[in-house]
Design a protein around this motif. Structure first.
Motif, short mmCIF file in Angstrom:
data_model
loop_
_atom_site.label_atom_id
_atom_site.label_comp_id
_atom_site.label_asym_id
_atom_site.label_seq_id
_atom_site.Cartn_x
_atom_site.Cartn_y
_atom_site.Cartn_z
N GLY A 71 26.35 36.80 4.02
CA GLY A 71 26.93 36.22 2.80
C GLY A 71 27.28 34.76 2.99
N SER A 72 27.85 34.44 4.13
CA SER A 72 28.23 33.06 4.43
C SER A 72 27.00 32.15 4.52
CB SER A 72 29.01 33.02 5.75
OG SER A 72 29.32 31.71 6.10
N MET A 73 25.94 32.65 5.11
CA MET A 73 24.70 31.87 5.24
C MET A 73 24.13 31.56 3.85
SD MET A 73 24.36 31.54 8.62
CE MET A 73 22.72 31.29 9.25
N TYR A 74 24.16 32.55 2.96
CA TYR A 74 23.68 32.33 1.59
C TYR A 74 24.61 31.40 0.82
CZ TYR A 74 19.73 35.53 1.56
OH TYR A 74 18.52 36.13 1.79
N GLN A 75 25.90 31.54 1.03
CA GLN A 75 26.85 30.69 0.31
C GLN A 75 26.66 29.22 0.69
OE1 GLN A 75 31.02 31.52 1.00
NE2 GLN A 75 31.65 30.27 -0.74
N LYS A 76 26.39 28.97 1.96
CA LYS A 76 26.25 27.60 2.46
C LYS A 76 24.81 27.09 2.39
CE LYS A 76 30.02 28.35 5.69
NZ LYS A 76 30.34 28.56 7.11
N GLY A 77 23.85 27.99 2.19
CA GLY A 77 22.45 27.57 2.21
C GLY A 77 21.97 27.26 3.61
N GLU A 78 22.44 28.02 4.57
CA GLU A 78 22.04 27.83 5.97
C GLU A 78 21.03 28.91 6.36
OE1 GLU A 78 25.75 28.01 8.10
OE2 GLU A 78 26.27 25.96 7.55
N GLY A 79 19.80 28.53 6.61
CA GLY A 79 18.78 29.47 7.02
C GLY A 79 18.19 30.28 5.88
N PRO A 81 17.94 30.00 1.20
CA PRO A 81 18.31 29.18 0.05
C PRO A 81 19.77 29.45 -0.37
CG PRO A 81 16.27 30.38 -0.37
CD PRO A 81 16.83 30.89 0.92
N LYS A 82 20.46 28.41 -0.80
CA LYS A 82 21.83 28.58 -1.29
C LYS A 82 21.77 29.48 -2.51
CE LYS A 82 25.90 25.78 -1.97
NZ LYS A 82 26.40 24.40 -1.99
N ASP A 83 22.49 30.60 -2.45
CA ASP A 83 22.43 31.60 -3.51
C ASP A 83 23.76 32.34 -3.59
OD1 ASP A 83 21.96 33.84 -5.15
OD2 ASP A 83 19.92 34.12 -4.39
N HIS A 84 24.60 31.93 -4.53
CA HIS A 84 25.94 32.51 -4.63
C HIS A 84 25.91 33.98 -5.05
CE1 HIS A 84 27.63 28.21 -4.97
NE2 HIS A 84 27.75 28.66 -3.74
N LYS A 85 24.93 34.39 -5.85
CA LYS A 85 24.84 35.80 -6.23
C LYS A 85 24.53 36.66 -5.01
CE LYS A 85 23.70 35.39 -11.08
NZ LYS A 85 22.78 35.71 -12.16
N GLU A 86 23.62 36.19 -4.19
CA GLU A 86 23.26 36.93 -2.97
C GLU A 86 24.45 36.94 -2.00
OE1 GLU A 86 20.37 39.20 -0.83
OE2 GLU A 86 20.50 38.58 -2.91
N ALA A 87 25.15 35.81 -1.90
CA ALA A 87 26.34 35.75 -1.04
C ALA A 87 27.37 36.77 -1.50
CB ALA A 87 26.93 34.35 -1.06
N THR A 88 27.61 36.81 -2.81
CA THR A 88 28.59 37.74 -3.37
C THR A 88 28.20 39.19 -3.10
OG1 THR A 88 29.19 36.15 -5.08
CG2 THR A 88 29.75 38.44 -5.50
N LEU A 111 37.46 33.54 -7.89
CA LEU A 111 38.35 32.47 -8.32
C LEU A 111 37.57 31.25 -8.80
CD1 LEU A 111 41.39 31.85 -8.56
CD2 LEU A 111 41.21 30.70 -6.35
N LYS A 112 36.48 30.93 -8.09
CA LYS A 112 35.66 29.77 -8.44
C LYS A 112 34.56 30.09 -9.44
CE LYS A 112 36.14 27.33 -4.04
NZ LYS A 112 35.36 26.75 -2.93
N GLY A 113 34.27 31.38 -9.64
CA GLY A 113 33.17 31.75 -10.52
C GLY A 113 31.82 31.44 -9.90
N GLU A 114 31.69 31.66 -8.60
CA GLU A 114 30.43 31.41 -7.89
C GLU A 114 29.72 32.74 -7.64
OE1 GLU A 114 31.43 29.22 -4.34
OE2 GLU A 114 31.68 27.36 -5.46
N GLY A 115 28.60 32.94 -8.30
CA GLY A 115 27.82 34.17 -8.12
C GLY A 115 28.32 35.33 -8.96
#
Length: 160
Positions: A71-79, A81-88, A111-115
């Motif tokens: 989830g953290s990798m997706y949230q940051k786009g590390e390794g 694509p940055k994808d907040h839905k996938e992170a969530t 709280l931020k409405g990300e994903g």
């Protein structure tokens, strides 16, 4: 060697160092360890894409720590694509297994409405679960929400 996790970690290191073909490690803890090695450049060149590959293998088998890292990798786009839905998605799977850091991160996403749609009540719910496990960041954020009446009724007594 009496510790099976230690054995698998050593086996993974052996397989990586000597490029043993057919080295098939299916244990999620060993897969997580391999992801961590690539994530941190521990004994191998640092490689976020390779870390995501190994974390995903472990996460798909239900290992909460791997779900959190993925989830953290997706949230940051590390390794990946940055994808907040996938992170969530991955944070939720780990949070439902009562992993406090995943509960905190899921609260932050709400709280931020990300994903997910922004939802202060849902954020407070996840912060509370993490706070009850002693996670200081969650306790702090939940205190701010009580202080501001954000997602929960304002309550100065709960803050003090």
């Amino acid at each position: 060697m009496n510790n099976p996790t230690k054995f698998l970690k050593h086996l993974l290191i052996f397989c990586s160092l000597f490029a043993v073909s057919g080295c098939d490690i299916r244990d999620p803890e060993a897969q997580f360890q391999e992801g961590w090695r690539y994530d941190n450049g521990e004994g191998v060149p640092q490689d976020d894409r390779e870390a995501v590959k190994w974390y995903r293998l472990a996460a798909e088998q239900g290992l909460a720590r791997a779900q959190l890292k993925l989830g953290s990798m997706y949230q940051k786009g590390e390794g990946a694509p940055k994808d907040h839905k996938e992170a969530t998605k991955w944070y939720r799977l780990a949070a439902e297994q009562k992993l406090a850091h995943a509960q905190f991160n899921l609260g932050l996403m709400y709280l931020k409405g990300e994903g997910v749609p922004k939802d202060s009540k849902e954020a407070a719910k996840w912060y509370r679960l993490a706070a009850e496990q002693g996670l200081a960041d969650a306790q702090y954020n939940l205190g701010l929400m009580y202080d501001n009446g954000e997602g929960i009724p304002q309550n100065d007594k709960a803050v003090s």
